[in-house]
Motif scaffolding. Structure first.
Motif: not given
Length: 127
Positions: A95-108
């Protein structure tokens, strides 16, 4: 302590034959519970950045089953082909925490076991 925190921030899976053929990954809900709230039959969206810096959007679905319990399927149709995913490749979502997006962000990250001088070595697939 750092390894425990990293484990909580990521989830991974060794790709099975069926998953590779169907170009999807299946996770028990308990493996991804720290990242998603279970809602049977609802979709989830994940933004992921691969090792080359390319962004991808994955669509998943929550499933409830009396036989196997709650689980999540994540579709990888074009990603699996583009990366040449093989059985036993390890796929890691961090997980890459980012509060400005409504979905989850990840590094794969995709790791593949290779045999070198008689030893098994896991190496990151850089495609």
């Amino acid at each position: 302590m750092e390894n425990q925190q990293e484990r909580r921030q990521s989830f991974s899976k060794l790709l099975t034959q069926i998953e590779q053929e169907n170009r999807m990954i299946l996770f028990s809900y308990t493996e991804v519970a720290n990242f998603f709230e279970f809602q049977a039959d609802h979709l989830l969206f994940m933004n992921a950045t691969d090792s080359a810096g390319k962004e991808c959007i994955f669509v998943g679905k929550f499933h409830a089953s009396d036989n196997v319990g709650n689980y999540v399927s994540i579709n990888l149709p074009w990603f699996a082909v583009e990366k040449g995913l093989k059985v036993n490749d390890e796929i890691i979502f961090t997980e890459i925490p980012q509060s400005n997006r409504p979905w989850k962000n990840f590094k794969i990250v995709i790791k593949r076991k290779i045999r070198l001088f008689g030893q098994n070595i896991w190496g990151e697939l850089m495609v």
